[in-house]
Scaffold this active site. Structure first.
Site, PDB file in Angstrom:
ATOM      1  N   LYS A 106      85.320 -62.765  12.942  1.00 54.06           N
ATOM      2  CA  LYS A 106      84.452 -61.717  13.486  1.00 54.06           C
ATOM      3  C   LYS A 106      84.319 -61.930  14.970  1.00 54.06           C
ATOM      4  O   LYS A 106      84.399 -63.065  15.451  1.00 54.06           O
ATOM      5  CB  LYS A 106      83.055 -61.803  12.845  1.00 54.06           C
ATOM      6  CG  LYS A 106      82.234 -60.544  13.003  1.00 54.06           C
ATOM      7  CD  LYS A 106      82.759 -59.434  12.101  1.00 54.06           C
ATOM      8  CE  LYS A 106      81.704 -58.486  11.627  1.00 54.06           C
ATOM      9  NZ  LYS A 106      82.049 -57.906  10.332  1.00 54.06           N
TER      10      LYS A 106
HETATM   11  N1  GLU Z   1      83.605 -54.659  10.126  1.00 58.35           N
HETATM   12  C1  GLU Z   1      83.918 -54.368   8.763  1.00 58.35           C
HETATM   13  C2  GLU Z   1      83.276 -55.384   7.851  1.00 58.35           C
HETATM   14  O1  GLU Z   1      82.291 -55.988   8.188  1.00 58.35           O
HETATM   15  C3  GLU Z   1      85.408 -54.167   8.531  1.00 58.35           C
HETATM   16  C4  GLU Z   1      86.269 -55.366   8.806  1.00 58.35           C
HETATM   17  C5  GLU Z   1      87.761 -55.077   8.717  1.00 58.35           C
HETATM   18  O2  GLU Z   1      88.138 -53.983   8.400  1.00 58.35           O
HETATM   19  O3  GLU Z   1      88.511 -56.009   9.004  1.00 58.35           O
HETATM   20  O4  GLU Z   1      83.673 -55.541   6.727  1.00 58.35           O
END
Ligand code: GLU
Length: 418
Positions: A106
């Site tokens: 993240k």
């Molecule tokens: N930000 C989204 C999540 O928290 C999507 C992450 C992604 O598609 O890699 O799941």
């Protein structure tokens, strides 16, 4: 948001809670609770007036045992290192819960994007992409949208990466616009899995979704799509909110018209199709059949949990319920569908996007939605089996039991390295 609860500690306590029902060594458990590495960087970027501004940014690569690190990048003034670490860990267990071949990562920039022009945001995003370049890649770490980021930012990251690498690598990020290699159905995917999971939960409880009342906290991409889709399934959306406040109507309102109002004015507040204005806290404690928290972490803390009257909660946001609140809700028999299943549609369709990018072969929206449906339903059934088999208190613990097992197996099968 209650400030005392550190999301990284919440993640660690969720892992400990599940590990208590499993046979996992303390040493392996330690690995599961800490990120492999965290990049912290200061981006120096020229503003439109020629001055320089500095932005703190992070990328946490939590665990890569099951595949490349995967997860979004958020732009928010409250981003912290610990928040990004927690969110990256949740991605590990989310990908494992739905069985897609990724680890978790993240990123975040400490910024309120509303304060900057589009040109400034592009330069900030490209500066971050330049810092990320040695870490990311189609087989290394694959960013995606998160809070306050979307197709526009992903297109910029892809372009920066491809330009610097002198190649084409559309699978280096997901959540792109279709003409930049994005997948059909990706924008709707988070809201879609949230409501598919809710539908399965109602079915499990033998209650009817048709006519059920729904409150949605947060009306961004995840929340408003969930509201639209649950309305299409025959439920009644009676309340919605965003950071400016909320709206309520006893007999429901049109969730798409509420979104149009938000697009025009910046908030759902003032939407004429609703009867009353309410606060976010009032929304969370409404006597509804289904509550969808779709905003930020810690929305439901121990204090609010005691007043929650919903029967089912489907977590579109990441980490909206604190561990202490989870216990209170379990004691009141509120069925909580955890974020790592409920909102996993986003990363699942990101996976489909990446598969399509690698194959240079694109699917129809119908195929995307069918494959997503199958993954979410299977994962939900697996959680219910584990929940019942181990006699667990929450579906969250069941999800972590399933997910931790998969991560540990991948780690142990890899053997040791000097
Ligand atoms: N930000 C989204 C999540 O928290 C999507 C992450 C992604 O598609 O890699 O799941």
């Amino acid at each position: 948001m209650s400030e005392e609860v550190n999301p990284f500690e919440s993640l660690q306590s969720q892992i400990d809670g599940a590990a208590a029902h499993m046979d996992v060594g303390e040493d392996v458990l330690e690995r599961l609770k800490h990120p492999e590495r965290v990049l912290e960087t200061n981006l120096t970027v020229e503003m439109d007036d020629g001055s320089l501004d500095r932005f703190r940014a992070f990328r946490s690569q939590f665990n890569g045992d099951r595949g490349p690190y995967k997860g979004g990048i958020r732009y928010h003034p409250d981003v912290t290192r610990d928040e990004v670490k927690a969110l990256s860990g949740w991605m590990v267990y989310k990908c494992a819960t739905v069985g897609i071949p990724y680890g978790g990562g993240k990123g975040g920039i400490v910024i309120d994007p509303d304060d900057y022009s589009e040109a400034e945001l592009e330069r900030i995003t490209r500066a971050f992409a330049k810092e990320l370049r040695p870490l990311i890649g189609e087989d290394r770490d694959i960013p995606a949208p998160d809070v306050n980021t979307g197709q526009r930012e992903m297109n910029w990251i892809k372009d920066t990466y491809e330009t610097l690498e002198n190649t084409t690598a559309p699978g280096v990020v997901t959540g792109k616009a279709p003409d930049s290699g994005g997948s059909a159905g990706r924008v709707e995917a988070t809201g879609r899995s949230t409501v598919i999971a809710a539908r399965e939960a109602f079915d499990y409880l033998d209650t009817d979704l048709e006519g059920a009342t729904v409150a949605v906290q947060g009306y961004g991409n995840a929340g408003w799509i969930a509201a639209k889709l649950i309305d299409e399934m025959g439920a009644t959306v009676v309340a919605a909110s965003d950071s400016s406040g909320g709206i309520y109507s006893d007999d429901g309102f049109d969730p798409v018209a509420a979104k149009d109002h938000k697009n025009e004015t910046g908030s759902v507040v003032g939407f004429e199709g609703a009867d009353e204005e309410i606060t976010n806290e009032e929304l969370l404690t409404l006597d509804v059949d289904l509550l969808i928290p779709a905003a930020l972490e810690n929305a439901i803390d121990e204090g609010i949990a005691g007043d929650v009257r919903a029967d089912v909660i489907s977590e579109a946001a990441n980490g909206p319920i604190t561990p202490a609140a989870d216990e209170v809700l379990a004691g009141k028999d509120v069925l909580v569908i955890p974020d790592i299943l409920a909102n996993a549609g986003g990363v699942t369709v990101s996976y489909f996007e990446w598969v399509q990018n690698r194959q240079r072969f694109y699917w129809t929206e119908e195929r995307v939605n069918e494959e997503l449906e199958a993954i979410v339903v299977d994962a939900f059934d697996a959680l219910i089996d584990t929940y019942e088999e181990h006699g667990l208190d929450t579906l969250r613990t069941a999800a972590y039991v399933v997910a931790i097992r998969r991560v540990v197996d991948a780690f142990e099968q890899g053997g040791s390295w000097p």
